[in-house]
Design an enzyme around this catalytic site. Sequence first.
Site, mmCIF file in Angstrom:
data_model
loop_
_atom_site.group_PDB
_atom_site.id
_atom_site.type_symbol
_atom_site.label_atom_id
_atom_site.label_comp_id
_atom_site.label_asym_id
_atom_site.label_seq_id
_atom_site.Cartn_x
_atom_site.Cartn_y
_atom_site.Cartn_z
ATOM 1 C CE LYS A 175 -27.736 -32.604 -32.956
ATOM 2 N NZ LYS A 175 -27.842 -33.970 -33.541
ATOM 3 C CE1 TYR A 178 -28.431 -31.973 -29.431
ATOM 4 C CE2 TYR A 178 -29.124 -29.770 -30.108
ATOM 5 C CZ TYR A 178 -29.276 -31.139 -30.153
ATOM 6 O OH TYR A 178 -30.274 -31.687 -30.927
ATOM 7 C CB SER A 238 -29.835 -29.090 -33.992
ATOM 8 O OG SER A 238 -30.644 -28.247 -33.201
ATOM 9 C CG ASP A 283 -21.167 -46.328 -26.706
ATOM 10 O OD1 ASP A 283 -21.374 -45.310 -27.410
ATOM 11 O OD2 ASP A 283 -20.492 -46.295 -25.654
#
Length: 252
Positions: free
Chosen positions: A157, A153, A141, A62
């Site tokens: 990013k 997200y 991204s 992890d």
Amino acid sequence: MSETPRVAIVTGAARGIGAATARRLAADGRAVAVIDLKEDDAQATADRIATDGGTAIAVGADVSDADRVASAVAQVAERLGPPQILVNNAGVIRDNMLFKMSEDDWDTVMNVHLRGSFLMSRAAQEHMTSQGWGRIVSLSSTSALGNRGQANYSTAKAGLQGLTKTLAIELGKYGVTANAVAPGFIETDMTKATAERVGMDFEEFKAAAAAQIPVRRPGLPEDIAATVSFLAGEESGFVSGQVVYVAGGPRD
């Protein structure tokens, strides 16, 4: 290429972009540690690399757990040699509109993408700086520029781009470069899940995406792996602190 293979770590390498990158680096002659949450999932990628004649091991970890990260990197150093290439690819999505996004949705994405990349980079750089050579490549991204339904997200990013530029400044004098690759629309399980979330057939989803891309096709994991290969290579030593958008067209 050095006489002994450079050792590379690729996180989130059980499938998609991570698996393609691990296979590409192995084809480049690297010894690759395939890291994913479950070792059994990572093993499939490692087995494919071995079948293709490469060297790879599977490690379960992890990346958001500091102790697990330290143990994983130590295991790589013991079994393959000190890592000199790190690809921070591990990631998850918990997409939702802001008013429906839970704290857990936010924390999970931040922990895997940002905390994970920080922990892996911190652990790996010790080996890189001691050898005077290293490459850290993190997967950002185009969502870093903002994307509806991805507040968590997109933020993660974008954060990776800041981390990348800072690592480049701090580690450059030790022969270590840090760069980020920012994919556009890539055919993966993650984009398939996004299509399901918005209620679209995946083929229709890909066609709609392709219509907005200048090269008129979705990207493939191998497109990203090729860019990572360059940034992780011997000839990219004067490229550092950069964010390379691999999106089939220009991005700001």
